[in-house]
Design an enzyme around this catalytic site. Structure first.
Site, PDB file in Angstrom:
ATOM      1  N   ALA A 171       0.859  -1.199   0.000  1.00  0.00           N
ATOM      2  CA  ALA A 171       0.000   0.000   0.000  1.00  0.00           C
ATOM      3  C   ALA A 171       0.885   1.235   0.000  1.00  0.00           C
ATOM      4  O   ALA A 171       1.794   1.333   0.818  1.00  0.00           O
ATOM      5  CB  ALA A 171      -0.894   0.009   1.237  1.00  0.00           C
ATOM      6  N   HIS A 172       0.625   2.141  -0.934  1.00  0.00           N
ATOM      7  CA  HIS A 172       1.386   3.395  -0.923  1.00  0.00           C
ATOM      8  C   HIS A 172       0.660   4.568  -1.558  1.00  0.00           C
ATOM      9  O   HIS A 172       1.194   5.667  -1.594  1.00  0.00           O
ATOM     10  CB  HIS A 172       2.746   3.210  -1.622  1.00  0.00           C
ATOM     11  CG  HIS A 172       2.626   3.053  -3.102  1.00  0.00           C
ATOM     12  ND1 HIS A 172       2.331   1.857  -3.705  1.00  0.00           N
ATOM     13  CD2 HIS A 172       2.732   3.949  -4.107  1.00  0.00           C
ATOM     14  CE1 HIS A 172       2.277   2.025  -5.021  1.00  0.00           C
ATOM     15  NE2 HIS A 172       2.507   3.288  -5.295  1.00  0.00           N
TER      16      HIS A 172
END
Ligand code: UD1
Ligand code: UDP
Length: 371
Positions: free
Chosen positions: A205-206
């Site tokens: 996740a980013h």
């Protein structure tokens, strides 16, 4: 020989540029000038990719680093302009949709250097994503656009680009995957981490919309805690996400959960090995949607849209709202073998960069018909 400036700035760029650098060099028609903007600079976000993907040391480093969008974009432009003036490349090749891509494109365009965009035409139609703005601007000023999936061509034609500037060559990200797949398997990273084939969840996740909004990151982390009740969870954490997670109480709960393995970003070969053997990948990444499709591995993309629709239409990718119950249910479906099988999209065959090298060399000789 055609002097081609190849621009790499951030993690996904390295994987794409590796394929292009290799194909251009092997063709014997290009002399590459490899430029690293250093948008990503940590060893685990940069050096390891150059090493593992067999790339030469960049000819130039621009030292751009982190900053706001305006700062980072402006710094790439001011650093790369004198390089282009000194080195006079015959063509500039940019990939993907990061700030280094659009900044380089603007600079090359204004110096009248032929500009090529690889992975052109992808559209999420969500202009709150910085990448969508980068894609639209880059395509709007590119002389030649190589597309990775059919939607790219459709979007570019709809935007009024002439047919002769759009070529469907396939996916260079998948070139690297195919080239290094057996090396990746040989790392046996899942076994080293005590994870059983098809019995763990791999997470990344980013995206700012996910990790910069504490309420959203909390929902996501809650889903991970519940997934960990079903099977081990491994989560290599992007630097943008690390500090955000550390400031939340739920970050501590993830850290303390016996079935959650948190780690920093990991190398390309090791990460690919973890993808190949996972039960389900849960992500908001662009590239991972494509790699999981090429590997026929179940993937949930926690986003309301995707600029890579072929991964949903033909591949193993499913879009999902940020809803813990839905993500947990996806975990159950994947572990029970109930996931759609998917197929590998057209021209994701490991030869996209070769096709680009052949086409580009022809197009540039005797001279491009760019405006
Ligand atoms: C960038 C791209 C995004 C891409 C992602 C891939 C833009 C607008 N975004 O997002 O499209 O999906 O890369 O990973 O170009 N940081 C480090 N070390 C590094 C690099 C970054 O600690 O080597 C930290 C810094 O605090 C920085 C933050 O990560 O401020 C974000 O980095 P940045 O390059 O601005 O954006 P990404 O979120 O990485
Ligand atoms: N990746 C990696 N190690 C990690 C996480 C990702 O090698 O710890 C690879 C993965 O193959 C992915 C690529 O990095 O396709 C780019 O990923 P990222 O999600 O950062 O960028 P995006 O594709 O979303 O722009």
């Amino acid at each position: 020989m055609i002097k081609a400036a190849l621009i790499a700035g951030a993690r996904p760029n390295f994987i794409k540029i590796a394929a292009i650098e290799h194909a251009f060099r092997s063709s014997g028609k290009f002399k590459n000038l490899l430029i690293h903007t250093e948008q990503h600079y940590d060893a685990r976000m940069s050096d390891i990719f150059f090493r593992q993907l067999g790339m030469p040391e960049p000819d130039l480093y621009l030292g751009v680093g982190s900053g706001s969008h305006a700062e980072q974009t402006a710094r790439v432009m001011t650093e790369i302009e004198p390089v282009f003036i000194d080195h006079k490349p015959d063509v500039v090749v940019v990939v993907g949709d990061v700030n280094s891509t659009v900044a380089t494109a603007l600079t090359a365009r204004k110096l009248h250097i032929p500009l090529v965009h690889v992975e052109a035409g992808l559209r999420s139609f969500d202009r709150t994503m910085p990448e969508e703005v980068n894609r639209i601007v880059t395509d709007s000023i590119s002389d030649m656009m190589y597309v990775s999936e059919p939607s790219g061509r459709t979007h570019l034609l709809a935007e009024g680009h002439p047919e002769e500037r759009i070529v469907f060559t396939g996916n260079v990200m998948i070139d690297s995957l195919r080239r290094f797949q057996s090396k990746a398997a040989a790392t046996a990273e899942h076994t080293k981490r005590g994870l059983n084939e098809n019995e763990y969840f791999l997470i990344t996740a980013h995206r700012p919309a996910m990790v910069d909004v504490p309420e959203n990151l909390t929902i996501f982390a809650t889903a991970l805690l519940r997934l960990a009740d079903q099977a081990p969870v491994i989560f290599p954490i992007h630097p943008r996400t690390a500090s955000k997670l550390a400031s939340l109480d739920i970050g501590k709960r993830l850290e303390n959960h016996a079935n959650v393995h948190l780690t920093g970003p990991i190398g390309y070969l090791e990460f690919m090995c973890l993808m190949m053997h996972s039960g389900l990948i849960v992500t908001d990444s662009g590239g991972i949607q494509e790699e999981s499709t090429a590997l026929l591995k179940p993937c949930v993309t926690v986003r309301p849209n995707t600029e890579r629709p072929v991964t949903v239409k033909e591949g193993t990718n499913e879009l999902m709202d940020l809803d813990a119950a839905a993500i947990i249910d996806a975990g159950r479906r994947a572990l029970s073998g109930g996931w759609k099988k998917g197929r590998v999209p057209e021209l994701w065959d490991g030869k996209a960069a070769e096709r680009i090298a052949t086409h580009l060399a022809d197009w540039l000789s005797p001279g491009p018909a760019n405006s």
